[in-house]
Motif scaffolding. Sequence first.
Motif, PDB file in Angstrom:
ATOM      1  N   UNK A 269       0.828  -1.175   0.000  1.00 52.32           N
ATOM      2  CA  UNK A 269       0.000   0.000   0.000  1.00 52.32           C
ATOM      3  C   UNK A 269       0.871   1.237   0.000  1.00 52.32           C
ATOM      4  N   UNK A 270       0.418   2.232  -0.694  1.00 55.93           N
ATOM      5  CA  UNK A 270       1.147   3.488  -0.712  1.00 55.93           C
ATOM      6  C   UNK A 270       0.969   4.192   0.623  1.00 55.93           C
ATOM      7  N   UNK A 271       2.014   4.863   1.052  1.00 54.28           N
ATOM      8  CA  UNK A 271       1.968   5.546   2.341  1.00 54.28           C
ATOM      9  C   UNK A 271       0.918   6.654   2.344  1.00 54.28           C
ATOM     10  N   UNK A 272       0.759   7.352   1.224  1.00 56.27           N
ATOM     11  CA  UNK A 272      -0.245   8.412   1.146  1.00 56.27           C
ATOM     12  C   UNK A 272      -1.660   7.883   1.340  1.00 56.27           C
ATOM     13  N   UNK A 273      -1.948   6.742   0.754  1.00 56.59           N
ATOM     14  CA  UNK A 273      -3.284   6.159   0.895  1.00 56.59           C
ATOM     15  C   UNK A 273      -3.498   5.618   2.308  1.00 56.59           C
ATOM     16  N   UNK A 274      -2.435   5.118   2.915  1.00 54.63           N
ATOM     17  CA  UNK A 274      -2.528   4.589   4.264  1.00 54.63           C
ATOM     18  C   UNK A 274      -2.787   5.703   5.275  1.00 54.63           C
ATOM     19  N   UNK A 275      -2.202   6.867   5.039  1.00 60.06           N
ATOM     20  CA  UNK A 275      -2.369   7.984   5.966  1.00 60.06           C
ATOM     21  C   UNK A 275      -3.608   8.819   5.692  1.00 60.06           C
ATOM     22  N   UNK A 276      -4.315   8.565   4.605  1.00 62.56           N
ATOM     23  CA  UNK A 276      -5.511   9.313   4.283  1.00 62.56           C
ATOM     24  C   UNK A 276      -6.625   8.918   5.251  1.00 62.56           C
ATOM     25  N   UNK A 277      -7.099   9.883   6.019  1.00 62.07           N
ATOM     26  CA  UNK A 277      -8.128   9.600   7.020  1.00 62.07           C
ATOM     27  C   UNK A 277      -9.525   9.571   6.428  1.00 62.07           C
ATOM     28  N   UNK A 278      -9.705  10.196   5.292  1.00 62.66           N
ATOM     29  CA  UNK A 278     -11.035  10.263   4.707  1.00 62.66           C
ATOM     30  C   UNK A 278     -11.299   9.050   3.835  1.00 62.66           C
ATOM     31  N   UNK A 279     -12.530   8.694   3.729  1.00 62.28           N
ATOM     32  CA  UNK A 279     -12.926   7.610   2.847  1.00 62.28           C
ATOM     33  C   UNK A 279     -12.990   8.100   1.410  1.00 62.28           C
ATOM     34  N   UNK A 280     -13.401   7.242   0.523  1.00 64.73           N
ATOM     35  CA  UNK A 280     -13.442   7.617  -0.882  1.00 64.73           C
ATOM     36  C   UNK A 280     -14.613   8.532  -1.200  1.00 64.73           C
ATOM     37  N   UNK A 281     -15.631   8.578  -0.349  1.00 65.09           N
ATOM     38  CA  UNK A 281     -16.821   9.368  -0.634  1.00 65.09           C
ATOM     39  C   UNK A 281     -16.880  10.684   0.116  1.00 65.09           C
ATOM     40  N   UNK A 282     -15.868  11.048   0.846  1.00 62.43           N
ATOM     41  CA  UNK A 282     -15.969  12.234   1.687  1.00 62.43           C
ATOM     42  C   UNK A 282     -15.106  13.362   1.154  1.00 62.43           C
ATOM     43  N   UNK A 283     -15.542  14.555   1.460  1.00 59.36           N
ATOM     44  CA  UNK A 283     -14.803  15.752   1.125  1.00 59.36           C
ATOM     45  C   UNK A 283     -14.514  16.523   2.395  1.00 59.36           C
ATOM     46  N   UNK A 284     -13.815  17.630   2.263  1.00 64.48           N
ATOM     47  CA  UNK A 284     -13.473  18.395   3.460  1.00 64.48           C
ATOM     48  C   UNK A 284     -14.698  18.942   4.195  1.00 64.48           C
ATOM     49  N   UNK A 285     -15.755  19.248   3.465  1.00 65.01           N
ATOM     50  CA  UNK A 285     -16.954  19.779   4.120  1.00 65.01           C
ATOM     51  C   UNK A 285     -17.634  18.718   4.977  1.00 65.01           C
ATOM     52  N   UNK A 286     -17.565  17.473   4.560  1.00 65.22           N
ATOM     53  CA  UNK A 286     -18.188  16.410   5.334  1.00 65.22           C
ATOM     54  C   UNK A 286     -17.464  16.162   6.651  1.00 65.22           C
ATOM     55  N   UNK A 287     -16.197  16.473   6.709  1.00 62.04           N
ATOM     56  CA  UNK A 287     -15.440  16.294   7.950  1.00 62.04           C
ATOM     57  C   UNK A 287     -15.843  17.358   8.971  1.00 62.04           C
ATOM     58  N   UNK A 288     -16.251  18.524   8.498  1.00 64.23           N
ATOM     59  CA  UNK A 288     -16.628  19.599   9.402  1.00 64.23           C
ATOM     60  C   UNK A 288     -17.957  19.337  10.105  1.00 64.23           C
ATOM     61  N   UNK A 289     -18.831  18.561   9.499  1.00 65.24           N
ATOM     62  CA  UNK A 289     -20.152  18.311  10.086  1.00 65.24           C
ATOM     63  C   UNK A 289     -20.043  17.602  11.433  1.00 65.24           C
ATOM     64  N   UNK A 290     -19.384  16.445  11.543  1.00 64.85           N
ATOM     65  CA  UNK A 290     -19.288  15.818  12.868  1.00 64.85           C
ATOM     66  C   UNK A 290     -18.415  16.604  13.838  1.00 64.85           C
ATOM     67  N   UNK A 291     -17.406  17.288  13.315  1.00 69.54           N
ATOM     68  CA  UNK A 291     -16.560  18.096  14.199  1.00 69.54           C
ATOM     69  C   UNK A 291     -17.354  19.241  14.806  1.00 69.54           C
ATOM     70  N   UNK A 292     -18.177  19.878  14.005  1.00 68.17           N
ATOM     71  CA  UNK A 292     -19.031  20.959  14.511  1.00 68.17           C
ATOM     72  C   UNK A 292     -20.056  20.425  15.502  1.00 68.17           C
TER      73      UNK A 292
END
Length: 86
Positions: free
Chosen positions: A1-24
């Motif tokens: 596995x590539x290190x970049x893909x391993x360190x990616x916390x987001x899934x394939x269907x999420x964008x930066x705005x979707x991460x803000x929803x649960x954080x908010x």
Amino acid sequence: MALGRLLDLRGSRSGPAFVLIPSALVVVCTGDVLAPPDIHLGPLLVAAPAVTAAFAGPRLTTAISGLAVGALLFRTSPTTSRRCTS
């Protein structure tokens, strides 16, 4: 596995705005200090990981879950708990 893909916390269907929803949601549930004493938003902290699991991968869901648990521990610490003085 590539290190970049391993360190990616987001899934394939999420964008930066979707991460803000649960954080908010965690911030709002933690910051209910301004709410009256009889209104408790702490039980809503379980909604943040549930919403995250709908669009994110397991690593981001784990991170948001840890954030929610930390917020719950912060809310119940003796220095931040609200005491009813009657």
